[in-house]
Scaffold this motif. Structure first.
Motif, PDB file in Angstrom:
ATOM      1  N   VAL A  22      22.419  28.676  -9.924  1.00  0.00           N
ATOM      2  CA  VAL A  22      21.722  29.968  -9.870  1.00  0.00           C
ATOM      3  C   VAL A  22      20.244  29.777  -9.550  1.00  0.00           C
ATOM      4  N   ILE A  23      19.635  28.735 -10.121  1.00  0.00           N
ATOM      5  CA  ILE A  23      18.192  28.574  -9.951  1.00  0.00           C
ATOM      6  C   ILE A  23      17.817  27.532  -8.898  1.00  0.00           C
ATOM      7  N   LYS A  24      18.795  27.102  -8.102  1.00  0.00           N
ATOM      8  CA  LYS A  24      18.472  26.058  -7.115  1.00  0.00           C
ATOM      9  C   LYS A  24      17.537  26.555  -6.021  1.00  0.00           C
ATOM     10  N   GLU A  25      17.635  27.804  -5.633  1.00  0.00           N
ATOM     11  CA  GLU A  25      16.789  28.342  -4.557  1.00  0.00           C
ATOM     12  C   GLU A  25      15.492  28.933  -5.084  1.00  0.00           C
ATOM     13  N   ASN A  26      15.604  29.707  -6.161  1.00  0.00           N
ATOM     14  CA  ASN A  26      14.441  30.411  -6.702  1.00  0.00           C
ATOM     15  C   ASN A  26      14.405  30.286  -8.210  1.00  0.00           C
ATOM     16  N   ASP A  27      13.204  30.162  -8.758  1.00  0.00           N
ATOM     17  CA  ASP A  27      13.051  30.171 -10.200  1.00  0.00           C
ATOM     18  C   ASP A  27      13.588  31.496 -10.741  1.00  0.00           C
ATOM     19  N   ALA A  28      14.110  31.459 -11.966  1.00  0.00           N
ATOM     20  CA  ALA A  28      14.666  32.671 -12.559  1.00  0.00           C
ATOM     21  C   ALA A  28      14.424  32.660 -14.058  1.00  0.00           C
ATOM     22  N   TYR A  29      14.347  33.858 -14.636  1.00  0.00           N
ATOM     23  CA  TYR A  29      14.235  33.937 -16.078  1.00  0.00           C
ATOM     24  C   TYR A  29      15.620  34.224 -16.654  1.00  0.00           C
ATOM     25  N   THR A  30      15.752  34.073 -17.943  1.00  0.00           N
ATOM     26  CA  THR A  30      17.068  34.081 -18.580  1.00  0.00           C
ATOM     27  C   THR A  30      17.870  35.332 -18.267  1.00  0.00           C
ATOM     28  N   SER A  31      17.249  36.490 -18.288  1.00  0.00           N
ATOM     29  CA  SER A  31      17.988  37.733 -18.004  1.00  0.00           C
ATOM     30  C   SER A  31      18.561  37.740 -16.593  1.00  0.00           C
ATOM     31  N   GLU A  32      17.818  37.193 -15.640  1.00  0.00           N
ATOM     32  CA  GLU A  32      18.323  37.105 -14.264  1.00  0.00           C
ATOM     33  C   GLU A  32      19.510  36.141 -14.189  1.00  0.00           C
ATOM     34  N   ILE A  33      19.415  35.035 -14.894  1.00  0.00           N
ATOM     35  CA  ILE A  33      20.510  34.066 -14.908  1.00  0.00           C
ATOM     36  C   ILE A  33      21.754  34.706 -15.502  1.00  0.00           C
ATOM     37  N   LEU A  34      21.587  35.383 -16.638  1.00  0.00           N
ATOM     38  CA  LEU A  34      22.726  36.045 -17.288  1.00  0.00           C
ATOM     39  C   LEU A  34      23.341  37.113 -16.384  1.00  0.00           C
ATOM     40  N   GLU A  35      22.506  37.875 -15.705  1.00  0.00           N
ATOM     41  CA  GLU A  35      23.002  38.934 -14.814  1.00  0.00           C
ATOM     42  C   GLU A  35      23.799  38.337 -13.654  1.00  0.00           C
ATOM     43  N   THR A  36      23.306  37.255 -13.079  1.00  0.00           N
ATOM     44  CA  THR A  36      24.016  36.597 -11.984  1.00  0.00           C
ATOM     45  C   THR A  36      25.376  36.088 -12.456  1.00  0.00           C
ATOM     46  N   LEU A  37      25.404  35.466 -13.627  1.00  0.00           N
ATOM     47  CA  LEU A  37      26.672  34.973 -14.177  1.00  0.00           C
ATOM     48  C   LEU A  37      27.627  36.131 -14.449  1.00  0.00           C
TER      49      LEU A  37
END
Length: 111
Positions: A22-37
């Motif tokens: 998820v974060i390989k291209e762009n930095d992300a915060y936890t809520s963004e990571i959770l939303e993507t998952l």
């Protein structure tokens, strides 16, 4: 045997790989990571992700930076380190090999 336990263990086994992806291209915060998952139907709770992010950071695979937010407290953005990128590349190779092997076995056994 409880199928839900087996499914949960399978998800846990690939969670680290998915988070790094998820974060390989762009930095992300936890809520963004959770939303993507969540959008990928990989349902995970915050209580699972936060300790995993901390462990990945402590292992040198992630770094983080704080960024001010217009809608609340500052956000911690996670990004891959060089070691994290190398680790992700290795996981990608391993995943491909494993996925190919499982597909061969499951397709052969269904005939």
């Amino acid at each position: 045997m409880n199928i839900e336990n087996t499914k949960a263990q399978m998800r846990k086994g690939v969670l680290e790989f998915c988070i790094l992806s998820v974060i390989k291209e762009n930095d992300a915060y936890t809520s963004e990571i959770l939303e993507t998952l969540k959008n990928a139907k990989l349902l995970v709770v915050e209580g699972t992700v936060y300790p995993l992010l901390t462990r990945l950071k402590n292992d040198g695979l992630l770094n983080y930076r704080w960024e001010e937010s217009t809608s609340g407290p500052p956000r911690k953005y996670y990004g891959l380190t060089e070691l994290g990128q190398e680790f992700l590349n290795e996981l990608n190779s391993t995943w491909t090999e494993l996925s190919d092997a499982v597909n061969i076995i499951t397709q052969t056994s269904q005939k």
